[in-house]
Design a protein around this motif. Structure first.
Motif, PDB file in Angstrom:
ATOM      1  N   TYR A 151       0.842  -1.201   0.000  1.00 22.31           N
ATOM      2  CA  TYR A 151       0.000   0.000   0.000  1.00 22.31           C
ATOM      3  C   TYR A 151       0.875   1.249   0.000  1.00 22.31           C
ATOM      4  O   TYR A 151       1.957   1.264   0.580  1.00 22.31           O
ATOM      5  CB  TYR A 151      -0.903   0.018   1.233  1.00 22.31           C
ATOM      6  N   ASN A 152       0.374   2.309  -0.640  1.00 20.36           N
ATOM      7  CA  ASN A 152       1.121   3.566  -0.598  1.00 20.36           C
ATOM      8  C   ASN A 152       0.555   4.544   0.414  1.00 20.36           C
ATOM      9  O   ASN A 152       1.145   5.606   0.653  1.00 20.36           O
ATOM     10  CB  ASN A 152       1.211   4.217  -1.977  1.00 20.36           C
ATOM     11  N   LYS A 153      -0.565   4.191   1.017  1.00 21.62           N
ATOM     12  CA  LYS A 153      -1.122   5.022   2.079  1.00 21.62           C
ATOM     13  C   LYS A 153      -1.957   4.144   3.001  1.00 21.62           C
ATOM     14  O   LYS A 153      -2.824   3.396   2.535  1.00 21.62           O
ATOM     15  CB  LYS A 153      -1.994   6.148   1.498  1.00 21.62           C
ATOM     16  N   VAL A 154      -1.666   4.222   4.307  1.00 22.20           N
ATOM     17  CA  VAL A 154      -2.443   3.541   5.335  1.00 22.20           C
ATOM     18  C   VAL A 154      -2.894   4.615   6.319  1.00 22.20           C
ATOM     19  O   VAL A 154      -2.099   5.459   6.733  1.00 22.20           O
ATOM     20  CB  VAL A 154      -1.611   2.461   6.056  1.00 22.20           C
ATOM     21  N   LEU A 155      -4.169   4.601   6.690  1.00 26.47           N
ATOM     22  CA  LEU A 155      -4.684   5.625   7.582  1.00 26.47           C
ATOM     23  C   LEU A 155      -5.700   5.046   8.553  1.00 26.47           C
ATOM     24  O   LEU A 155      -6.351   4.032   8.258  1.00 26.47           O
ATOM     25  CB  LEU A 155      -5.296   6.790   6.811  1.00 26.47           C
ATOM     26  N   ALA A 170      -6.500   1.269   3.701  1.00 26.47           N
ATOM     27  CA  ALA A 170      -5.217   1.125   3.017  1.00 26.47           C
ATOM     28  C   ALA A 170      -5.448   1.205   1.517  1.00 26.47           C
ATOM     29  O   ALA A 170      -6.368   0.567   0.989  1.00 26.47           O
ATOM     30  CB  ALA A 170      -4.555  -0.198   3.387  1.00 26.47           C
ATOM     31  N   ARG A 171      -4.608   1.968   0.811  1.00 26.27           N
ATOM     32  CA  ARG A 171      -4.747   2.164  -0.634  1.00 26.27           C
ATOM     33  C   ARG A 171      -3.535   1.621  -1.373  1.00 26.27           C
ATOM     34  O   ARG A 171      -2.393   1.853  -0.974  1.00 26.27           O
ATOM     35  CB  ARG A 171      -4.901   3.655  -0.953  1.00 26.27           C
ATOM     36  N   THR A 172      -3.781   0.902  -2.462  1.00 25.85           N
ATOM     37  CA  THR A 172      -2.702   0.408  -3.308  1.00 25.85           C
ATOM     38  C   THR A 172      -2.274   1.500  -4.281  1.00 25.85           C
ATOM     39  O   THR A 172      -3.019   2.445  -4.545  1.00 25.85           O
ATOM     40  CB  THR A 172      -3.151  -0.813  -4.119  1.00 25.85           C
ATOM     41  N   PRO A 173      -1.057   1.386  -4.863  1.00 28.46           N
ATOM     42  CA  PRO A 173      -0.643   2.367  -5.871  1.00 28.46           C
ATOM     43  C   PRO A 173      -1.591   2.417  -7.079  1.00 28.46           C
ATOM     44  O   PRO A 173      -1.705   3.472  -7.717  1.00 28.46           O
ATOM     45  CB  PRO A 173       0.752   1.874  -6.282  1.00 28.46           C
ATOM     46  N   ALA A 174      -2.267   1.306  -7.368  1.00 32.30           N
ATOM     47  CA  ALA A 174      -3.205   1.291  -8.493  1.00 32.30           C
ATOM     48  C   ALA A 174      -4.517   1.986  -8.158  1.00 32.30           C
ATOM     49  O   ALA A 174      -5.338   2.220  -9.050  1.00 32.30           O
ATOM     50  CB  ALA A 174      -3.476  -0.147  -8.929  1.00 32.30           C
ATOM     51  N   GLY A 175      -4.750   2.311  -6.882  1.00 33.45           N
ATOM     52  CA  GLY A 175      -5.924   3.084  -6.515  1.00 33.45           C
ATOM     53  C   GLY A 175      -7.044   2.337  -5.837  1.00 33.45           C
ATOM     54  O   GLY A 175      -8.105   2.924  -5.596  1.00 33.45           O
ATOM     55  N   VAL A 199     -13.156  -1.307  -0.781  1.00 33.97           N
ATOM     56  CA  VAL A 199     -14.085  -0.190  -0.802  1.00 33.97           C
ATOM     57  C   VAL A 199     -14.390   0.209  -2.242  1.00 33.97           C
ATOM     58  O   VAL A 199     -15.517   0.555  -2.592  1.00 33.97           O
ATOM     59  CB  VAL A 199     -13.501   1.005  -0.024  1.00 33.97           C
ATOM     60  N   GLY A 200     -13.359   0.169  -3.102  1.00 34.56           N
ATOM     61  CA  GLY A 200     -13.538   0.520  -4.499  1.00 34.56           C
ATOM     62  C   GLY A 200     -12.238   0.984  -5.117  1.00 34.56           C
ATOM     63  O   GLY A 200     -11.218   1.093  -4.432  1.00 34.56           O
ATOM     64  N   GLY A 201     -12.274   1.248  -6.418  1.00 38.29           N
ATOM     65  CA  GLY A 201     -11.104   1.694  -7.154  1.00 38.29           C
ATOM     66  C   GLY A 201     -11.167   3.172  -7.467  1.00 38.29           C
ATOM     67  O   GLY A 201     -12.120   3.874  -7.137  1.00 38.29           O
ATOM     68  N   GLY A 202     -10.102   3.653  -8.128  1.00 35.63           N
ATOM     69  CA  GLY A 202     -10.057   5.033  -8.567  1.00 35.63           C
ATOM     70  C   GLY A 202      -9.502   6.015  -7.555  1.00 35.63           C
ATOM     71  O   GLY A 202      -9.427   7.222  -7.836  1.00 35.63           O
ATOM     72  N   TRP A 203      -9.071   5.534  -6.404  1.00 34.71           N
ATOM     73  CA  TRP A 203      -8.607   6.438  -5.350  1.00 34.71           C
ATOM     74  C   TRP A 203      -7.198   6.964  -5.612  1.00 34.71           C
ATOM     75  O   TRP A 203      -6.700   7.819  -4.855  1.00 34.71           O
ATOM     76  CB  TRP A 203      -8.668   5.725  -3.997  1.00 34.71           C
ATOM     77  N   GLN A 204      -6.561   6.522  -6.688  1.00 33.57           N
ATOM     78  CA  GLN A 204      -5.234   7.048  -7.020  1.00 33.57           C
ATOM     79  C   GLN A 204      -5.299   8.499  -7.495  1.00 33.57           C
ATOM     80  O   GLN A 204      -4.257   9.163  -7.602  1.00 33.57           O
ATOM     81  CB  GLN A 204      -4.562   6.181  -8.090  1.00 33.57           C
ATOM     82  N   VAL A 205      -6.490   9.019  -7.755  1.00 34.52           N
ATOM     83  CA  VAL A 205      -6.608  10.406  -8.214  1.00 34.52           C
ATOM     84  C   VAL A 205      -6.318  11.394  -7.090  1.00 34.52           C
ATOM     85  O   VAL A 205      -6.150  12.589  -7.351  1.00 34.52           O
ATOM     86  CB  VAL A 205      -8.004  10.689  -8.801  1.00 34.52           C
ATOM     87  N   TYR A 206      -6.227  10.897  -5.866  1.00 37.91           N
ATOM     88  CA  TYR A 206      -5.984  11.785  -4.729  1.00 37.91           C
ATOM     89  C   TYR A 206      -4.538  11.688  -4.270  1.00 37.91           C
ATOM     90  O   TYR A 206      -3.994  10.595  -4.139  1.00 37.91           O
ATOM     91  CB  TYR A 206      -6.909  11.432  -3.564  1.00 37.91           C
ATOM     92  N   ASP A 207      -3.930  12.836  -4.007  1.00 44.37           N
ATOM     93  CA  ASP A 207      -2.573  12.815  -3.463  1.00 44.37           C
ATOM     94  C   ASP A 207      -2.575  12.882  -1.938  1.00 44.37           C
ATOM     95  O   ASP A 207      -1.550  12.639  -1.308  1.00 44.37           O
ATOM     96  CB  ASP A 207      -1.713  13.929  -4.059  1.00 44.37           C
ATOM     97  N   GLN A 208      -3.729  13.226  -1.354  1.00 43.28           N
ATOM     98  CA  GLN A 208      -3.849  13.215   0.100  1.00 43.28           C
ATOM     99  C   GLN A 208      -5.171  12.559   0.502  1.00 43.28           C
ATOM    100  O   GLN A 208      -6.244  12.927  -0.001  1.00 43.28           O
ATOM    101  CB  GLN A 208      -3.788  14.632   0.665  1.00 43.28           C
ATOM    102  N   LEU A 209      -5.073  11.563   1.386  1.00 42.84           N
ATOM    103  CA  LEU A 209      -6.229  10.921   2.010  1.00 42.84           C
ATOM    104  C   LEU A 209      -6.131  11.195   3.501  1.00 42.84           C
ATOM    105  O   LEU A 209      -5.129  10.846   4.135  1.00 42.84           O
ATOM    106  CB  LEU A 209      -6.237   9.411   1.759  1.00 42.84           C
TER     107      LEU A 209
END
Length: 561
Positions: A151-155, A170-175, A199-209
């Motif tokens: 994952y590239n972001k865990v929160l 947790a978000r993967t680099p693919a989103g 949860v779903g895809g497409g979350w790579q469009v965000y640089d901050q979660l």
């Protein structure tokens, strides 16, 4: 899915002494009086009904703050009860602040009556620590899970499923975004979380979660997310484990003026969580929630943020491994320049001692090969490759034959930093980092590219903002980015043109993240010694870097890396 193993043991160390710095003042390492980070009055105001805090170390019902100093890497906790601060360490086994990409408020995953924290390390280990008291500096390690480098972001946003327990995202680099729901009532050898749910895809469009806790007073955690262009969106929590968020609502534009958006729980005691946002110059502003993804007008909340490399609850993809430059002058004398979080360098510090000048000519700067959030200096002046933290490769590979030897970070996505060599013919070789070696070592060379057309290549780290290290190369006048893929056999995608006219510079170097947004930046030095910063934007292509900003002059160095 990351696998886990349990460590049922706790540790007790001496409780640290509170460092009293005066009411409302929080220390984040050595700062000048003019740049001291001052907490807003709302942080210490008496609380009425409020959102449940995710990290209440002193037990007063209000959230406390954890900071990391950009200068020292040390952690400080700001206590809301007294308005004072104290050192905050993460125990033994190297679990200190400089090892942790992220620190997450874990509330009560273990089941102890005291606050807990999760730490995420660069090798992919997620660790749960219990705290020991109001001024605790001895969190005990009680659980560890591996594989979280996927994952590239865990929160840790708070309670998403309305069961009263802290959950994880947790978000993967693919989103793809995943929810890890807390089991509750203790946990077995598999750890504190249930099987992940997409949860779903497409979350790579965000640089901050940003995990915000409860923004609208319904006892369910919420989320805000920012695009690189500056649009901020609100995701209302639903309480469902399978569909935890409603449709996004636009909060507004212009949020690109901040390098971090931070979830800080309830600042004013109205039962709704609020936000802090840090400008590139280091100023903090607070945004008090009015519900439904709306906020009141921003108010100034203190300065000194340029001295912090981390703030508990920040939304950016964590930067790791290199926050400085290594330079050598015409006499062979070496120096290092540290970085702040506002795009500037600290004063130069001599590197090495007398009589080492000849060795300096064979050295270059790279991202850390171990878990430490500090650069490693590579020495490649003979057939072996060594670092200032021990030998990595003792008897294989003629490293002095390379045009460049780089340590850009974890290229293969296995949690270990790697080394890349590029020869004069454009052949690219990967030396994969080996697990379970201390000091770190790398394996045998694997050819991963050929006929790259370039005269300069820089191991910048993560320029694109997806959490994977990239390379930047120059071929004459043209500059390119080679995006990281995470693949061990093809670790870099086809190059993408950034722009032309880059032959005007004598040196190109990657200092890591200079401006505090989590993306690695580029430094360019003219033949006359003028130094420019190019901040990574997260936008890609010809918009990979923002316009240049002059940050120094008079650099007469023969080597900059």
């Amino acid at each position: 899915m990351p696998h886990t193993h349990q460590r049922r043991r706790t540790r007790r160390l001496a409780v640290g002494t509170v460092l009293a710095l005066g009411a409302g003042l929080v220390s984040a390492g050595p700062v000048s009086a003019a740049n001291a980070l001052t907490a807003p009055a709302a942080l210490t105001a008496p609380a009425a009904a409020r959102a449940k805090p995710r990290f209440d170390l002193d037990g007063d019902g209000r959230s406390d703050r954890i900071f990391r100093s950009a200068a020292t890497g040390k952690l400080t906790v700001g206590l809301s009860r007294t308005g004072t601060s104290a050192p905050f360490t993460m125990g033994n086994n190297g679990l200190n602040g400089t090892h942790s990409l992220e620190i997450l408020a874990a509330e009560n995953l273990w089941g102890s009556p005291l606050p807990e924290v999760l730490t995420l390390s660069s090798n992919g280990a997620l660790r749960l620590h219990t705290t020991t008291g109001p001024t605790a500096t001895d969190p005990g390690l009680v659980w560890q899970g591996e594989g979280w480098q996927n994952y590239n972001k865990v929160l840790a946003p708070g309670d998403l499923t309305k069961d009263g327990r802290q959950d994880l995202l947790a978000r993967t680099p693919a989103g793809t975004l995943y929810l890890y729901e807390c089991k509750g009532g203790g946990f077995d050898h598999t750890g504190p979380f249930k099987t992940r749910v997409a949860v779903g895809g497409g979350w790579q469009v965000y640089d901050q979660l940003v995990g915000t806790n409860d923004l609208d007073g319904d006892a369910i955690a919420d989320l805000v997310a920012r695009t690189p262009k500056g649009e901020l969106y609100f995701y209302k929590g639903t309480g469902s484990a399978t569909a935890p968020f409603g449709n996004r609502v636009l909060v507004g534009g212009g949020w690109q003026v901040y390098n971090q958006v931070i979830g800080v729980d309830d600042l004013n005691g109205d039962g709704r969580a609020d936000l802090l946002a840090r400008t590139h110059g280091g100023a903090f502003y607070q945004y008090l929630s009015t519900g439904g993804g709306k906020f009141g007008a921003r108010t100034y909340a203190g300065g000194g943020g340029q001295n912090l490399s981390y703030y508990l609850g920040q939304g950016g993809v964590p930067a790791h491994g290199k926050h400085d430059l290594f330079v050598v002058d015409r006499t062979g004398t070496a120096f290092t320049y540290g970085t702040l979080a506002d795009g500037r360098f600290t004063a130069p510090v001599p590197y090495g001692g007398p009589g080492e000048n000849e060795r300096h000519w064979g050295m270059t700067n790279g991202h850390s090969m171990d878990e430490l959030d500090k650069a490693n200096v590579l020495t490649a002046y003979n057939p072996s490759l060594t670092s200032d933290r021990g030998a990595w490769l003792s008897d294989s590979g003629a490293f002095y034959g390379y045009l460049e030897t780089l340590a850009p970070g974890d290229v293969t996505g296995d949690g270990r930093s790697d080394v890349v060599g590029v020869d004069a013919f454009g052949n690219v070789f990967l030396y994969p980092g080996l697990r379970f070696y201390d000091p770190p070592r790398v394996g045998s060379a694997v050819k991963v590219g050929s006929a790259w057309e370039l005269d300069t290549v820089v191991g910048t780290g993560d320029v694109t903002g997806d959490g994977r290290p990239d390379l930047v190369s120059r071929n004459g006048t043209d500059l390119y980015v080679h995006p990281g893929t995470g693949s061990a056999t093809a670790p870099f995608a086809a190059r993408v043109l950034i722009g032309r006219g880059w032959d005007a510079y004598a040196h190109l170097a990657g200092p890591g993240d200079m401006d505090g947004d989590g993306r690695s930046d580029l430094v360019a030095v003219t033949p006359g010694g003028d130094v420019y910063r190019y901040s990574a934007t997260g936008l890609g292509g010809t918009a990979t870097f923002a316009g240049r900003v002059k940050i120094a002059s008079g650099w007469k160095y023969e080597h900059v890396s």
